[in-house]
Design a protein around this motif. Structure first.
Motif, PDB file in Angstrom:
ATOM      1  N   CYS A  11       0.847  -1.187   0.000  1.00 33.15           N
ATOM      2  CA  CYS A  11       0.000   0.000   0.000  1.00 33.15           C
ATOM      3  C   CYS A  11       0.889   1.247   0.000  1.00 33.15           C
ATOM      4  O   CYS A  11       1.803   1.352   0.820  1.00 33.15           O
ATOM      5  CB  CYS A  11      -0.900  -0.020   1.232  1.00 33.15           C
ATOM      6  SG  CYS A  11      -1.831   1.505   1.445  1.00 33.15           S
ATOM      7  N   ILE A  13       0.272   4.114   0.966  1.00 30.03           N
ATOM      8  CA  ILE A  13       0.005   4.986   2.112  1.00 30.03           C
ATOM      9  C   ILE A  13       0.627   4.424   3.385  1.00 30.03           C
ATOM     10  O   ILE A  13       1.435   5.080   4.033  1.00 30.03           O
ATOM     11  CB  ILE A  13      -1.514   5.181   2.303  1.00 30.03           C
ATOM     12  CG1 ILE A  13      -2.116   5.767   1.033  1.00 30.03           C
ATOM     13  CG2 ILE A  13      -1.789   6.082   3.515  1.00 30.03           C
ATOM     14  CD1 ILE A  13      -3.620   5.733   0.999  1.00 30.03           C
ATOM     15  N   CYS A  14       0.257   3.172   3.718  1.00 31.48           N
ATOM     16  CA  CYS A  14       0.721   2.612   4.984  1.00 31.48           C
ATOM     17  C   CYS A  14       1.850   1.603   4.782  1.00 31.48           C
ATOM     18  O   CYS A  14       2.405   1.103   5.753  1.00 31.48           O
ATOM     19  CB  CYS A  14      -0.445   1.969   5.730  1.00 31.48           C
ATOM     20  SG  CYS A  14      -1.092   0.487   4.930  1.00 31.48           S
ATOM     21  N   CYS A  29      -6.452  -2.738   0.744  1.00 34.94           N
ATOM     22  CA  CYS A  29      -5.711  -2.455   1.963  1.00 34.94           C
ATOM     23  C   CYS A  29      -6.738  -2.374   3.085  1.00 34.94           C
ATOM     24  O   CYS A  29      -7.561  -1.458   3.116  1.00 34.94           O
ATOM     25  CB  CYS A  29      -4.946  -1.137   1.873  1.00 34.94           C
ATOM     26  SG  CYS A  29      -4.159  -0.712   3.453  1.00 34.94           S
ATOM     27  N   ASP A  32      -6.255   0.835   5.568  1.00 32.24           N
ATOM     28  CA  ASP A  32      -6.764   2.134   5.102  1.00 32.24           C
ATOM     29  C   ASP A  32      -8.186   2.023   4.549  1.00 32.24           C
ATOM     30  O   ASP A  32      -8.799   3.033   4.220  1.00 32.24           O
ATOM     31  CB  ASP A  32      -5.853   2.694   4.005  1.00 32.24           C
ATOM     32  CG  ASP A  32      -4.482   3.016   4.540  1.00 32.24           C
ATOM     33  OD1 ASP A  32      -4.385   3.665   5.578  1.00 32.24           O
ATOM     34  OD2 ASP A  32      -3.491   2.592   3.903  1.00 32.24           O
TER      35      ASP A  32
HETATM   36 ZN   LIG Z   1      -2.726   1.015   3.397  1.00 29.86          ZN
END
Ligand SMILES: [Zn+2]
Length: 59
Positions: A11, A13-14, A29, A32
């Motif tokens: 992911c 983002i994370c 994900c 998120d």
């Molecule tokens: Zn994520």
């Protein structure tokens, strides 16, 4: 989409691992609650293209 491709994807983002939803052709994900689309076998790892997953869809 090739299975080994999933192993190197994370992911954006994370940086967590993703689940491949073969029915919807999406990379999920759970952290998120985003679903990234897979277009013609190519994952689109962009938050702006991701679909937000509702709580009722979580499994
Ligand atoms: Zn994520």
């Amino acid at each position: 989409m090739e299975k080994n491709l999933l192993e190197i994807l994370a992911c954006p983002i994370c940086k967590g691992e993703l689940l491949y939803d073969t029915n919807h052709q999406e990379l999920i994900c759970k952290f998120d609650r985003l679903a990234y689309p897979v277009m013609d076998g190519i994952p689109v790892m962009l938050e702006t293209r991701a679909r937000r997953i509702g709580e009722d869809e979580e499994n």
